[in-house]
Scaffold this motif. Structure first.
Motif, short mmCIF file in Angstrom:
data_model
loop_
_atom_site.label_atom_id
_atom_site.label_comp_id
_atom_site.label_asym_id
_atom_site.label_seq_id
_atom_site.Cartn_x
_atom_site.Cartn_y
_atom_site.Cartn_z
N LYS A 1 0.83 -1.20 0.00
CA LYS A 1 0.00 0.00 0.00
C LYS A 1 0.87 1.25 0.00
N TRP B 1 -7.53 5.61 2.48
CA TRP B 1 -6.92 4.36 2.08
C TRP B 1 -7.15 3.25 3.10
N TYR C 1 -9.28 0.22 2.18
CA TYR C 1 -8.84 -0.65 1.08
C TYR C 1 -7.56 -1.40 1.44
N SER C 2 -7.43 -2.60 0.86
CA SER C 2 -6.20 -3.39 0.98
C SER C 2 -5.52 -3.41 -0.38
N VAL C 3 -4.20 -3.52 -0.35
CA VAL C 3 -3.43 -3.49 -1.60
C VAL C 3 -2.57 -4.73 -1.72
N TYR D 1 -0.97 -3.47 -9.45
CA TYR D 1 -1.44 -3.51 -8.06
C TYR D 1 -2.96 -3.71 -8.04
N ILE E 1 -6.25 -3.15 -5.73
CA ILE E 1 -6.83 -2.47 -4.57
C ILE E 1 -8.20 -3.10 -4.31
N SER F 1 -13.11 -4.16 -6.38
CA SER F 1 -11.66 -4.01 -6.56
C SER F 1 -11.33 -3.08 -7.71
#
Length: 260
Positions: free
Chosen positions: A79, A177, A180-182, A190, A192, A203
């Motif tokens: 992230k 942010w 959200y996960s990255v 990437y 998200i 996503s």
């Protein structure tokens, strides 16, 4: 455990008999004493094995916890890495082509238009084909204009980001942010993902290409809660977008749906 114990005792007796017959030095030992000794040895082995199992389980649990912690740490690193890449993109303007697929992979629609982005939180997304529409973020509000039905809907930027994570491209606000996960898919790709299971957009995948001394956003995919996938590719224009693109005035005679 009775069946297992009986199997062990039976094996002990057989082992004792063979040991007695084949040994030239243990003929003085009775079968009973041999059985007793072997049982004791096996019980010690079983106890040792059980202890070893407990230790192994503890080690496995510790390893699992370490792996989970490492995965979480790696996700945080991904992230931060993505945010650092996006932080270097101050603005861009591009033509885009878009393809929309259903959950089964069937193409539903394709289109094209113009996209302009500038910081902080400024976006102009103009669809030209197949139907005209306009999305404008002025930094505080998100405007959606549909000329066909002569209606404009407006939302606060904060609520809009929850349903339009593409706006994360223009923001380094860590609070936004957090939802959200990255995950890093490849060197320059990437994913998200929304942490909220009820999010309308599940996503957002960003793909970059190397351009001299910087990375340039080349494409992005958006997957919504219905399984519909939008695939957008960009053709960049080497010019800064005009400031006028990021302001919106409701046209005369157009209905305003104010959701702020």
């Amino acid at each position: 455990m009775p069946t297992k114990t009986n199997l062990i005792k039976s094996a002990v007796v057989i082992a004792a008999l063979f040991s007695t017959v084949l040994s030239t030095t243990s003929l003085a030992l009775s079968a009973e004493s041999v059985e007793s000794e072997v049982i004791t040895a096996l019980e010690t082995t079983v106890k040792t094995s059980a202890a070893s199992s407990i230790v192994n389980n503890a080690v496995n649990m510790t390893t699992s916890n370490v792996m989970t912690h490492t995965a979480e740490k790696k996700a945080d690193e991904c992230k931060r890495e993505l945010m650092a890449i996006l932080a270097k993109i101050e603005f861009f303007s591009a033509e885009f082509s878009q393809q929309i697929f259903d959950e089964a992979g069937n193409k539903l629609q394709q289109g094209s238009g113009l996209l302009a982005v500038s910081k902080p939180n400024l976006v102009n997304w103009q669809t030209i084909i197949p139907d005209e529409s306009l999305i404008v973020s002025d930094g505080k509000n998100l405007w959606f204009y549909d000329p066909f039905v002569e209606q404009v809907s407006v939302y606060t930027l904060e609520s809009a980001i929850a349903n339009t994570p593409i706006l994360l491209i223009t923001s380094n606000d860590e609070q936004l942010w957090q939802d959200y996960s990255v995950k890093q898919l490849t060197d320059n790709r990437y994913l998200i993902s929304a942490n909220n299971e009820n999010a309308r957009v599940k996503s957002l995948e960003l793909s970059f290409v190397q351009k001299l001394n910087h990375l340039e956003l080349a494409a992005f995919n958006i997957l919504d809660a219905t399984g519909q996938l939008s695939v957008i590719t960009l053709t960049h224009q080497d010019k800064a977008p005009k400031a006028s693109l990021f302001t919106f005035t409701v046209p005369e005679g157009v209905y305003l749906d104010d959701q702020r």
